[in-house]
Scaffold this motif. Sequence first.
Motif, PDB file in Angstrom:
ATOM      1  N   PHE A   1      67.822  56.647  67.711  1.00 50.06           N
ATOM      2  CA  PHE A   1      67.082  55.315  67.447  1.00 50.06           C
ATOM      3  C   PHE A   1      66.702  55.508  65.968  1.00 50.06           C
TER       4      PHE A   1
ATOM      5  N   ILE B   1      60.244  51.294  66.587  1.00 53.04           N
ATOM      6  CA  ILE B   1      59.506  52.147  67.711  1.00 53.04           C
ATOM      7  C   ILE B   1      58.997  52.138  68.515  1.00 53.04           C
TER       8      ILE B   1
ATOM      9  N   ALA C   1      60.280  51.829  72.121  1.00 56.12           N
ATOM     10  CA  ALA C   1      60.806  52.895  71.938  1.00 56.12           C
ATOM     11  C   ALA C   1      60.206  53.961  72.690  1.00 56.12           C
TER      12      ALA C   1
ATOM     13  N   ILE D   1      63.164  53.795  79.157  1.00 57.24           N
ATOM     14  CA  ILE D   1      63.839  54.791  77.700  1.00 57.24           C
ATOM     15  C   ILE D   1      63.536  56.201  76.985  1.00 57.24           C
TER      16      ILE D   1
ATOM     17  N   LEU E   1      64.081  58.728  74.377  1.00 53.73           N
ATOM     18  CA  LEU E   1      64.031  58.761  72.897  1.00 53.73           C
ATOM     19  C   LEU E   1      63.738  60.260  72.429  1.00 53.73           C
TER      20      LEU E   1
ATOM     21  N   MET F   1      64.637  60.363  66.276  1.00 51.11           N
ATOM     22  CA  MET F   1      64.650  59.158  65.681  1.00 51.11           C
ATOM     23  C   MET F   1      66.355  59.501  64.512  1.00 51.11           C
TER      24      MET F   1
ATOM     25  N   SER G   1      56.012  58.211  64.910  1.00 52.47           N
ATOM     26  CA  SER G   1      55.836  59.365  66.016  1.00 52.47           C
ATOM     27  C   SER G   1      54.838  59.747  66.728  1.00 52.47           C
TER      28      SER G   1
END
Length: 313
Positions: free
Chosen positions: A7, A19, A22, A28, A30, A33, A53
């Motif tokens: 991302f 976010i 995600a 998804i 992830l 990022m 996060s």
Amino acid sequence: MSEPIIFDTDPGVDDAQAIAIALRHPDIELLGMTTTFGNVDIETATHNALLLSELAGHRVPVAQGAAAPMVKPRHPAPAHIHGANGLGDIELPAVTGQAESCSAAQFIVDTVNARPGEVTLVAVGPLGNLAAALQLDPSITERVKRVVVMGGSIKEGGNVTPVAEANIFNDPHAAQRVLTAGWPLTLVGLDVTHRCVLTPSHMRRIAAGQGPLGEVLAGSYAFYREFYQNALGIDGCCPHDSLALAWLVRPELFTTASGHLNVATEGPAEGQTLFAPHQRAFISPRWSQTPLADVGLGVDGAAVVEWITDTLA
Ligand code: RIB
Ligand code: CA
């Protein structure tokens, strides 16, 4: 089956919402990022990606990237839209983690090459990191599964100039490279994001479901909502960046068309995305020489907003 993604983001209030999706959505995966200047400067973007996060209790690698556009000077960050801290100027908890030692572009190249044909790049800010990754290793176009870009506008008109959308306008030279690189690409722009309104009642459900992350999403949303009230006269906000993920997970909610993209890099149309539909003849082939890409032209906006809310509630 869950989709492995990187991302690429400039968080940013609507980036923060995306976010959260995600990090949370079971379909998804992830992988990390990558951060870019855009809604905020690059250090703030990286800080916010790490923070979001951590607040979600789901740490992922964060690699810092572009601090400025490839060619033109950087415009001041839009503090009146996202706040000077990118998250509505609310007070934020401290961050404990750190960014990766590699650049965003290197992270993209290494991750894509480690899982050929599997990784989708979802980019929701100016496109310098993807352009830099293409420069580092042009052959990633053959190993990326797909690129989904939130940016541009085909028929809707612009949001920062009469014709340009912010992410493309912020680095039109990078956008020209990325949108014409010949990898499988879907452009999700203002034609669809302006059909979606995340209302205060949606945000109340989201905040209730997200613990400490929900407090940041709701606090930053309140600031962003005020901008939309003044600018567009709507009660709520357009959750632009979440639409790229909605397209990835729920493509049936969108109508798309295939054609050739170009970006105006200078002059009064700077940052405009030009779309020549597949097999449509114009006065010259000039606009139809770039590789085919897909663009989102229609969406069931109410269903997408429900999908966002259900994912996070
Ligand atoms: O035009 C909308 C895009 O620009 C989104 O990515 C949003 O974060 C903004 O900066
Ligand atoms: Ca963004």
